[in-house]
Motif scaffolding. Structure first.
Motif, PDB file in Angstrom:
ATOM      1  N   PHE A   1       4.050  -4.554   8.261  1.00 56.53           N
ATOM      2  CA  PHE A   1       4.610  -4.469   9.737  1.00 56.53           C
ATOM      3  C   PHE A   1       3.432  -4.947  10.892  1.00 56.53           C
ATOM      4  O   PHE A   1       3.746  -4.900  11.917  1.00 56.53           O
ATOM      5  CB  PHE A   1       5.350  -3.433  10.183  1.00 56.53           C
ATOM      6  N   THR A   2       2.062  -4.817  10.096  1.00 57.49           N
ATOM      7  CA  THR A   2       0.962  -5.137  11.051  1.00 57.49           C
ATOM      8  C   THR A   2       0.864  -6.538  11.434  1.00 57.49           C
ATOM      9  O   THR A   2       0.015  -7.117  10.523  1.00 57.49           O
ATOM     10  CB  THR A   2      -0.184  -4.252  10.739  1.00 57.49           C
ATOM     11  N   SER A   3       1.364  -7.037  12.167  1.00 54.79           N
ATOM     12  CA  SER A   3       1.259  -8.649  12.809  1.00 54.79           C
ATOM     13  C   SER A   3       1.508  -8.906  14.099  1.00 54.79           C
ATOM     14  O   SER A   3       2.141  -8.158  14.563  1.00 54.79           O
ATOM     15  CB  SER A   3       2.082  -9.490  11.482  1.00 54.79           C
TER      16      SER A   3
ATOM     17  N   ALA B   1       0.433   3.907   2.316  1.00 50.59           N
ATOM     18  CA  ALA B   1       1.142   2.647   2.780  1.00 50.59           C
ATOM     19  C   ALA B   1       0.547   1.918   4.035  1.00 50.59           C
ATOM     20  O   ALA B   1       0.475   0.845   4.590  1.00 50.59           O
ATOM     21  CB  ALA B   1       2.716   2.873   3.193  1.00 50.59           C
ATOM     22  N   CYS B   2      -0.253   2.884   4.646  1.00 49.25           N
ATOM     23  CA  CYS B   2      -0.896   2.332   6.076  1.00 49.25           C
ATOM     24  C   CYS B   2      -1.876   1.475   5.891  1.00 49.25           C
ATOM     25  O   CYS B   2      -2.408   0.316   6.698  1.00 49.25           O
ATOM     26  CB  CYS B   2      -1.361   3.555   6.850  1.00 49.25           C
ATOM     27  N   TYR B   3      -2.265   1.414   4.567  1.00 46.56           N
ATOM     28  CA  TYR B   3      -3.702   0.554   4.422  1.00 46.56           C
ATOM     29  C   TYR B   3      -3.347  -0.732   3.837  1.00 46.56           C
ATOM     30  O   TYR B   3      -3.988  -1.831   3.832  1.00 46.56           O
ATOM     31  CB  TYR B   3      -4.445   1.218   3.128  1.00 46.56           C
ATOM     32  N   HIS B   4      -1.924  -1.039   3.728  1.00 47.96           N
ATOM     33  CA  HIS B   4      -1.144  -2.098   3.403  1.00 47.96           C
ATOM     34  C   HIS B   4       0.119  -2.429   3.940  1.00 47.96           C
ATOM     35  O   HIS B   4       0.899  -2.967   3.552  1.00 47.96           O
ATOM     36  CB  HIS B   4      -0.799  -2.021   1.873  1.00 47.96           C
TER      37      HIS B   4
ATOM     38  N   SER C   1      -3.993  -4.290   8.944  1.00 50.44           N
ATOM     39  CA  SER C   1      -4.039  -2.912   8.513  1.00 50.44           C
ATOM     40  C   SER C   1      -5.442  -2.306   8.570  1.00 50.44           C
ATOM     41  O   SER C   1      -6.244  -3.014   8.297  1.00 50.44           O
ATOM     42  CB  SER C   1      -3.206  -2.760   6.920  1.00 50.44           C
ATOM     43  N   ARG C   2      -5.420  -0.933   8.761  1.00 47.27           N
ATOM     44  CA  ARG C   2      -6.827  -0.411   8.675  1.00 47.27           C
ATOM     45  C   ARG C   2      -7.323  -0.547   6.982  1.00 47.27           C
ATOM     46  O   ARG C   2      -6.527  -0.198   6.331  1.00 47.27           O
ATOM     47  CB  ARG C   2      -6.555   1.198   9.037  1.00 47.27           C
TER      48      ARG C   2
ATOM     49  N   PRO D   1      -7.868  -4.545  16.543  1.00 45.18           N
ATOM     50  CA  PRO D   1      -7.664  -5.319  15.101  1.00 45.18           C
ATOM     51  C   PRO D   1      -6.339  -4.917  14.575  1.00 45.18           C
ATOM     52  O   PRO D   1      -5.804  -5.708  13.718  1.00 45.18           O
ATOM     53  CB  PRO D   1      -8.713  -4.871  14.431  1.00 45.18           C
ATOM     54  N   ARG D   2      -5.876  -3.838  15.036  1.00 41.58           N
ATOM     55  CA  ARG D   2      -4.435  -3.327  14.264  1.00 41.58           C
ATOM     56  C   ARG D   2      -3.470  -4.095  14.709  1.00 41.58           C
ATOM     57  O   ARG D   2      -2.114  -3.969  14.227  1.00 41.58           O
ATOM     58  CB  ARG D   2      -4.209  -1.766  14.630  1.00 41.58           C
TER      59      ARG D   2
END
Length: 384
Positions: A263-265, A257-260, A334-335, A329-330
C-alpha cells in the motif's frame, strides 16, 4: 480451514478478519514480537471463508483515483492549533468539520495505560492529534464504523494505509458518508519494544502520566519527545526521552509486512493522505516558519469535496508531488529491510531491552559521552 488467515505470511494486523468472523472464532493476539495477529479457535470455526475473502494481504485492491490528483502544502490559520499538532494542523481542521456536522471520528490515541489504540468520539478529539509511532489496536473499530454508517452518521476514519485497506475490504463497498484519511507511514514500532521502553522508564523514574511522541519545543524540524511523570517532572532532550526516537529511526523493530508494504505508492487508499511537508525549507523556504507544515494528497472526488469544506481554515499552496518524494520516500516505497534486524532481535532475545539500548542507542558509553559533549557545545554556540 487449511488455508486460513493464521497461515498468511506478513500479516498487517489490520483486524478485518477479526471483525468479519460470524462466529467470533478469531482473536487478535500478540506474536513473539508484540504485533497483533489473528489466532483461530477451530472448535468455533465453520469454514465460511469470510476471513480469507476480506484479507487485504490476499486481495489485490483497486480503486478509482482522480485523473489529476492534487498535492498541497498547508498550515492551519491558528498558531495555537499548529503548536499542539505534529505538522500543520490539518487533522484539526478536518475533525472540527465533522464535529460541527454531528459526525463521528475514529482515530488513534495514547490511553491512560500508555497503550496505543483507536477510539470513537463525537466531541473531544484532542488525544487523536499527533503522531504515534506504534501500531494501534483497532479492536472492534471496523464493526462500530459499519454500524455508524448504517445509522447514516457522517464518519471519519484516520489510520495507516494497511488499516485503511482492512476497513475497505471489511466494508466491501463504498459509503457516501464515510471519509478515510491515511498518512505517510514509515512503519510502526513493535508494541513489545514500546512496552519494554515504558517499563524501563517507570522502573527508573516513576510512573508516567503521559507521553508525547513529537512536540515542537525545539521547533517542527526537531523530533522532540516529551515524557510527563506523575511526580510533575517533564523530561525532554535527555538520554531517556531520546531512546524511543532513536529506536524508531533505526527501523529495526517494524512489522515484517512493513518492509514489503503493498500500500506504499501514490495510488493511495485514503480519500486524502496527510503527512509532514519534509523538504519544505529547500522547495518552498518562504512558506517554512518551523511551526509545522502539512503535505496532503487529494486522492478522490470525496477527498476534494472535503478539502473544499475546510480550506477557509488553512493557508495552502498547490505543489508538484514529485518535488517532495525525495524527502518523503515512504510515499512510493516501503522502508528497506536491514541485515541488522535479525541481529537486533537476537540481542533482544538474549539480553532484553537493556541489551538493545546499549547496542543501538545513546546508552552506549561512547555515544553517551559524545551526546553530553554535543549538548555542552551547543549551549556554548560552538556546535553547528
Amino acid at each position: 480451514m487449511k488455508n486460513n488467515v493464521e497461515k498468511v505470511e506478513k500479516c498487517y494486523g489490520c483486524s478485518a478478519c477479526f471483525n468479519i468472523c460470524p462466529t467470533k472464532c478469531i482473536s487478535m493476539k500478540p506474536n513473539k514480537r508484540g504485533f497483533l495477529e489473528p489466532v483461530i479457535d477451530y472448535e468455533k470455526c465453520i469454514n465460511c471463508g469470510a476471513c480469507i475473502r476480506i484479507c487485504p494481504r490476499m486481495k489485490e485492491y483497486r480503486k478509482e483515483v482522480l485523473k489529476n490528483p492534487k498535492t498541497y502544502i498547508l498550515k492551519n490559520k491558528s498558531k495555537e492549533i499548529r503548536n499542539i499538532s505534529t505538522s500543520g494542523g490539518f487533522f484539526s481542521s478536518i475533525a472540527d468539520y465533522f464535529i460541527e456536522n454531528n459526525g463521528v471520528i475514529y482515530g488513534c490515541i495514547v490511553d491512560e495505560d500508555l497503550k496505543i489504540k483507536h477510539i470513537r468520539t463525537e466531541c473531544d478529539y484532542s488525544r487523536m492529534r499527533g503522531s504515534k509511532y506504534v501500531q494501534s489496536d483497532l479492536g472492534n473499530t471496523f464493526a462500530e464504523i459499519k454500524k455508524d454508517l448504517l445509522d447514516n452518521k457522517l464518519v471519519l476514519f484516520t489510520g495507516s494505509p494497511c488499516q485503511c485497506a482492512g476497513l475497505k475490504t471489511y466494508l466491501g463497498k463504498d459509503y457516501d458518508n464515510l471519509y478515510i484519511i491515511d498518512f505517510i507511514c514509515h512503519g510502526p514500532q513493535s508494541p513489545l519494544i514500546w512496552s519494554e521502553y515504558i517499563n524501563f522508564l517507570t522502573e527508573k523514574n516513576g510512573k508516567i502520566k503521559d507521553y508525547h511522541f513529537r512536540t515542537k519545543l525545539n521547533g517542527w524540524h526537531s523530533h522532540t519527545e516529551v515524557i510527563e511523570y506523575e511526580s510533575g517532572i517533564k523530561e525532554y532532550d535527555t538520554l531517556d526521552s531520546s531512546l524511543n526516537k532513536e529506536l524508531f529511526h533505526l527501523g529495526l523493530s517494524l512489522r515484517e509486512a512493513c518492509y514489503h508494504c503493498q500500500f506504499t505508492s501514490l495510488n493511495r487508499l485514503g480519500d486524502i493522505t496527510m503527512g509532514d511537508a519534509w523538504g519544505l525549507e529547500k522547495i518552498k523556504p518562504e512558506f517554512d516558519d518551523n511551526l509545522g507544515t502539512s503535505l496532503i494528497l487529494i486522492n478522490s472526488e470525496k477527498g476534494n469535496k472535503l478539502f473544499n469544506q475546510i480550506k477557509n481554515t488553512i493557508s495552502y499552496l498547490e505543489q508538484d508531488i514529485e518535488d517532495y518524494i525525495v524527502y518523503n520516500p515512504r510515499l512510493k516505497t516501503s522502508r528497506p529491510n536491514s541485515k541488522k534486524r535479525d541481529e537486533f532481535w537476537k540481542i533482544y532475545d538474549k539480553k532484553g531491552f537493556k541489551g538493545i539500548i546499549k547496542k543501538y542507542t545513546g546508552y552506549s558509553f561512547f555515544k553517551k559521552v559524545k551526546k553530553i559533549i554535543k549538548r555542552i557545545l551547543t549551549k556554548l554556540h560552538l556546535w553547528k
